[in-house]
Each structure stands twice: as C-alpha cells, then as structure tokens.
Design a protein around this motif. Structure first.
Motif, PDB file in Angstrom:
ATOM      1  N   LYS A 153       0.834  -1.210   0.000  1.00  0.00           N
ATOM      2  CA  LYS A 153       0.000   0.000   0.000  1.00  0.00           C
ATOM      3  C   LYS A 153       0.863   1.252   0.000  1.00  0.00           C
ATOM      4  O   LYS A 153       0.422   2.316  -0.413  1.00  0.00           O
ATOM      5  N   ALA A 154       2.119   1.122   0.437  1.00  0.00           N
ATOM      6  CA  ALA A 154       3.021   2.272   0.414  1.00  0.00           C
ATOM      7  C   ALA A 154       3.717   2.405  -0.940  1.00  0.00           C
ATOM      8  O   ALA A 154       4.574   3.259  -1.123  1.00  0.00           O
ATOM      9  N   GLY A 155       3.377   1.527  -1.872  1.00  0.00           N
ATOM     10  CA  GLY A 155       3.952   1.626  -3.203  1.00  0.00           C
ATOM     11  C   GLY A 155       5.294   0.932  -3.344  1.00  0.00           C
ATOM     12  O   GLY A 155       5.979   1.091  -4.348  1.00  0.00           O
ATOM     13  N   LYS A 156       5.650   0.161  -2.343  1.00  0.00           N
ATOM     14  CA  LYS A 156       6.945  -0.515  -2.389  1.00  0.00           C
ATOM     15  C   LYS A 156       6.784  -1.873  -3.064  1.00  0.00           C
ATOM     16  O   LYS A 156       5.784  -2.548  -2.850  1.00  0.00           O
ATOM     17  N   GLN A 157       7.773  -2.247  -3.865  1.00  0.00           N
ATOM     18  CA  GLN A 157       7.657  -3.526  -4.555  1.00  0.00           C
ATOM     19  C   GLN A 157       8.412  -4.612  -3.811  1.00  0.00           C
ATOM     20  O   GLN A 157       9.517  -4.391  -3.329  1.00  0.00           O
ATOM     21  N   TYR A 158       7.744  -5.765  -3.724  1.00  0.00           N
ATOM     22  CA  TYR A 158       8.360  -6.898  -3.054  1.00  0.00           C
ATOM     23  C   TYR A 158       8.373  -8.105  -3.988  1.00  0.00           C
ATOM     24  O   TYR A 158       7.402  -8.354  -4.691  1.00  0.00           O
ATOM     25  N   ASN A 159       9.458  -8.849  -3.955  1.00  0.00           N
ATOM     26  CA  ASN A 159       9.461 -10.153  -4.606  1.00  0.00           C
ATOM     27  C   ASN A 159       8.957 -11.152  -3.582  1.00  0.00           C
ATOM     28  O   ASN A 159       9.467 -11.190  -2.472  1.00  0.00           O
ATOM     29  N   VAL A 160       7.971 -11.946  -3.976  1.00  0.00           N
ATOM     30  CA  VAL A 160       7.458 -12.945  -3.040  1.00  0.00           C
ATOM     31  C   VAL A 160       7.363 -14.303  -3.722  1.00  0.00           C
ATOM     32  O   VAL A 160       7.195 -14.393  -4.934  1.00  0.00           O
TER      33      VAL A 160
END
Lengths: 502, 117
Positions: A218-225
């Motif tokens: 929601k903060a616009g941060k991208q995560y690899n999951v």
C-alpha cells in the motif's frame, strides 16, 4: 446405579431401612447419624447424591448442607422432612435441592427422585466435559490465531472469486486491513486475475501450487514474493477456500540480481577493456616512434591519446566501482547553477577536442535542489558524454552541436535537457538504452553509463523523457524534484550486509 | 606498395594500425563500419584487410559475406583483429586472427608473410 450416596438421617432404624432400599438399587451408601459424622464424611470425600433430613440434626446442619452443595455443583441434593417443615426446607434450599419429599417417604417417589438425580448427574457431567472441551478449543483457536498472525509471511484466505476473506497481521501491516477485495487488485493493482493464478489451480485440483511474483504494497513498495497455496476443505471434503502464503524474498532477489549482474558486468567488461588497452598500446607506439623520429606532431597526438584513454579507463573503473558497491545517496542542498557549471567544465574540453560545439543555456534563477551532487553530476556527465559520442559517430558531414539547457519546469521541479544533432536512435535502441550492458558504441561502450545514470535519476525520484529519431539526433530531458521525495526515500538502495568491493 | 584496408570502429585503434603499417612501408585506408568498408574496398582495391568483428550497427562477419559476393574482392586476404575470443571461427577464411590487445611484431610478421605470397 453405582452411585455414592450420603444418607443424613438421625433416626437409625429409618436409616437402616433406607440403606437396604438404596443397596438394592446398587448404591454405595454412607450413613451419617450425627452432625459430627456428617461433617467428617462430607470433608473426606465426594458424593454423587446427598439424601437426608437436615432438620433432624443441630441448627447449623441445613446451612452446612447448602454450603456444601454450592461448593460441589455436581452434588444432587434430595431433602426429606416432615410435612410441617417442608415450607421451611424449600425456603432454605430453593433450587439447590433437586427434590423435596415428605415424611414418611413414599418408595415410588423416592425411586423417581433418585432416577431424576441420576439423570441430572449424567447430564451435568456431560455438560462439564463439553465446557472443558470448549475452553480447550478456545485456547487452541487463539493459539492458531496467534500463529496465523505471527507467521513471517503474508497469509490470505481467498474464496472462488479470488476475494480475500481473511488475512494475517503481517499482511494487514503492508497491504491494508480491507477484507473483501480481490487478491490481484490488492497485491498487484490489476483489474483482472493474474495468469497462472496458483489459487485458481488449487481450487481446480486441490493440490498446492506456487509462483514467484512481484507485488506492490500500500506504500507503493515492490516486493518479490514466493507464494504457496493450500486448500481449505469443509467436512464433506469440498474445497471452500484457499489459503495463500507469500514469503517476502526481496532481499535475496536484490542480492542475487546484484551478484549476477556483477558477474555479467565483469564478463562483458573484458571486451571494452581489451579495446582500451589496444588503443593505449597504440598511443605508446606512437609516442615511442615519435621520439625515435623526433616527430613532435606525432608525440603530441600520442600524448593527447594517452590522456583520453586514461580518462576513459578512469571513468570505466569508477562506473564499475559505483555498481559494485551500492550505497545510500548522500543528499545535500545543492546550487543548481553551480552543479550545471561543474558539469559543463568537465565535458567542454572533450567536446572542443572532438570539434563538437557545446551550447550551454542556464536560466538565471535556478535555485537550490536536494540531491546527491556527486552522483547526479556523474549521471549528467554520462548523458552529455553520450550526446558527444552520438555526434562523433554520426557519418553525416554537418556542424555537430550538443545543447545543455537547465531551467525550472515549475517551482518544485528542475529540468536538465541534453540535446544533440548526432546519430539519433531507432526504437529498439530507445527502449533498451537503460538496460545494463546495452551499448550501441561497439567495442567502445561498456553498457554501464546510461544504466547508472538512469539508476541515479530514479533513486532521486526523477524522470527521464527521451525524444529521438534515427539520423535526426536525440533529446534527453531529466526532471528532478527539488525536495527529496517519498518515492526517493522508498527507492533508497537497501544496504547489503556485505558490500562487494574490488 | 601494398595497400591495407583497416576496418575498426575505434578511431584510436584505426590511427594506431595506420601508423604501424605506414611506418613499415604499407599504404593504408581506413573504414569505421561495414558500409564504409565495402565502399572503400571497391574504390581502393586493397591487398589485405584487417577486420574488427564488433562494429556499431553491423557485424564484422556480414562484411565478410558481402565481400565474398564481389568477384574482384573475394580473394582479398583478411586478418581478424577483435576483442572477442574465439573469433578465429567467425570468419572462415581469415588468414589469421588476433585478439586485442595484440602483439605488434606478430601482426607485422603475419601481414608481411601474407603479402609476400
């Protein structure tokens, strides 16, 4: 009936008769004929049924019986007493006694009362067992809820429409509290389900499926999951929901990317380095032969070349160092005009030497900007370097020029425009020019310069707009926010624990 | 005097090779890409060509294929001078193949032997 009965009866002959009657019903009977005996028996063990006439003893007896019943809720109390005392007994015991019987006892009424007491005992025992199980269940549930919340993964439970019906605490923290949204909307900001959805596959075949995804918080941060799914079935074995567990592996991926591109870089670098070394060999040859022939022109040209090669090798080494060691930007309030002038002073000798006209247009009031001046300077020089090369490589005979224009776009943004009338780029080049190791300069390019320049601008939360046509020249517009943005804060390179250094 | 066509995209290397060959009694012409190299080869009829494989826009071997189509040019000997390893196999009929940075004396020796034939 195999119950233990405490018989309170002061009249010993009546007590004996009752004991025989109860014995026939297979009860284990303990008779208390005195207050003392009653107290001792009550204190020593538990009874299932207390049957008796509490008014045949001392005054304290009814009170004691009552207290005992309150302390042992499972105990069934059956009171018998002379009819005249019945009202009193009912007042004293109220609902605490299961039955009230008149003296003389009617054996049928006693039998029914005992049967009733027995049923009550069975029911109450069951009830006690159920409540115990219920409270165990509750404990287990809160334990599982706690596990569910504390698991270091994002957990969602989804229905057939891929709507999220439950989430754990970690998910809530990074992706919000709303339940009922679509998985693909919340994780990926998509308007339709993702291809190869593992949840849909689990609904289809009941197996566990996994994928690797890039999601946006929601903060616009991208995560690899890495996601894994498991079916949730109802008592008939039908899959009603699917649980999806996503483990955040962003840090691992970043490190891996970094390492693999470092390896790739060293491989591709060797090509450029070989070219530079050959050119350096050439300059040394020219210098040597110039000395032998005492040819001053040749010597001077050789010196120029050696200088140029040294510059190129220096720049390449610095580029490698930049990439090898990812670091935090060192923000400082920087005077835009000063920065622009430094950049120009560094590029103009090279441009002049190569016969390219460098035009500088700096607006009067450029103000202050929050940035890392060292890296931004390096990035701008890379763009200008490229523009100079684009002119140099242009086979067209014309007057080549590079324009460097700096102006505020609005109060919050400063734009740096780098324009050349050199070779220009085709579409493919335009689209790939920021990728690592892309170079259109053959053996003379390393493919690092624009990659790093772009990286630096992105880190500052800036944007790059490119206009270019093959044969017509190119225009790069780099726009930077004056104040460090949230985006820049988010994009700050995470510091790996160990930096790879040369 | 034998004439050598130098094909390389790096101006410093072109200049180096030109100086080296001229100092040793050859005439030189230079080209920086495939199109220019083909044109120059046709105009100048060189006795030998040194060819870099990694050229901007085009690829050295393509120049070789184009050259092979020209009856008057196809027998011109080619020496590959490239930073790429394994370049020996990129041009089938190359006389020799040098990897940058190359040994100056070796190159002159090979050029001399080729042109003496």
């Amino acid at each position: 009936m195999a119950k233990t009965v405490l018989l309170l009866e002061a009249d010993s002959s009546h007590a004996d008769a009752l004991k025989i009657y109860l014995g026939r019903k297979q009860a284990e009977v303990h008779v208390a004929a005195t207050d003392e005996k009653a107290r001792g028996l009550l204190a020593s063990r538990d009874f299932d049924i207390l049957l008796g006439n509490p008014y045949g003893f001392g005054e304290a007896c009814p009170g004691e019986v009552k207290r005992h019943k309150l302390a042992n809720p499972l105990l069934q109390v059956i009171i018998f007493c002379p009819r005249a005392l019945m009202d009193q007994a009912m007042d004293d015991f109220g609902p605490l006694a299961a039955n009230y019987l008149d003296l003389p006892l009617n054996s049928k009424a006693l039998g029914l009362a005992l049967d009733h007491a027995e049923k009550c005992i069975a029911t109450e025992k069951k009830l006690a067992a159920y409540s115990q199980r219920l409270s165990d269940l509750h404990d287990a549930q809160s334990l599982y809820q706690q596990l569910f919340n504390e698991v270091p993964c994002y957990i969602t439970v989804q229905n057939k429409d891929l709507r999220i019906t439950d989430t754990n605490a970690k998910f809530k923290r990074d992706f919000g509290h709303e339940v009922g949204g679509f998985c693909y909307e919340i994780y990926k900001h998509r308007s339709s389900p993702c291809p190869e959805c593992p949840v849909a596959k689990t609904f289809y075949d009941g197996g566990s499926h996994g994928t690797e995804e890039v999601v946006t918080s929601k903060a616009g941060k991208q995560y690899n999951v890495i996601t894994q799914t498991a079916p949730i079935k109802d008592e008939n074995g039908q899959i009603t929901q699917v649980m999806e567990m996503s483990t955040n592996i962003t840090q691992i991926r970043q490190l891996q990317d970094h390492l693999s591109s470092l390896g790739l870089m060293l491989g591709s670098m060797s090509h450029g380095i070989k070219g530079m070394l050959t050119a350096l060999d050439g300059s040394i040859y020219q210098l040597e032969t110039g000395l032998q022939k005492e040819d001053r022109t040749r010597m001077a040209a050789a010196c120029e070349q050696i200088k140029e090669m040294t510059e190129r090798i220096k720049k390449m080494v610095l580029d490698i160092l930049y990439y090898a060691k990812s670091r935090e930007l060192q923000y400082a309030l920087t005077d835009v005009r000063e920065l622009a002038e430094t950049v120009v002073s560094m590029i103009s000798p090279q441009a002049r030497h190569k016969g390219i006209n460098l035009v500088t247009e700096l607006e009067k009031d450029l103000g202050i900007i929050e940035m890392d001046p060292n890296w931004m300077q390096a990035a701008l020089i890379n763009f200008l370097d490229n523009a100079v090369d684009a002119c140099l490589f242009d086979p067209k005979e014309k007057e080549h020029r590079v324009v460097f224009r700096v102006s505020p776009r609005d109060p919050e943004t400063v734009c740096f425009v780098i324009e050349d009338n050199g070779t220009g780029m085709d579409r493919q080049t335009r689209e790939t020019l920021f990728t690592l190791f892309f170079s259109s300069k053959g053996s003379q390019g390393t493919g690092l310069g624009l990659f790093i320049a772009n990286h630096v601008v992105q880190q500052h939360g800036g944007s790059i707009t490119i206009r270019s046509e093959l044969g017509e020249g190119s225009r790069f517009e780099v726009c930077l926010p004056r104040v460090k943005t949230d985006h820049a804060r988010l994009n700050a390179v995470p510091q790996p624990h160990q930096n790879v250094a040369f | 005097m034998p004439k050598i066509l130098i094909v390389d995209d790096d101006p410093n290397i072109r200049q180096y090779l030109a100086a080296l060959f001229e100092d040793h009694g050859y005439l030189t012409v230079v080209a920086r890409d495939v199109a220019e190299a083909l044109q120059t080869a046709q105009d100048e009829r060189p006795d030998l060509i040194t060819l870099d494989l990694d050229l901007p826009g085009e690829w050295g071997p393509r120049f070789y294929r184009a050259l092979s189509q020209e009856p008057e040019l196809k027998s011109t000997p080619i020496i590959v001078i490239s930073a790429m390893p394994g370049s020996r196999y990129a041009i089938g009929n190359a006389v020799a193949s040098f990897t940058k940075p190359f040994d100056r004396e070796e190159l002159l020796k090979t050029v001399g032997e080729t042109l003496d034939l």
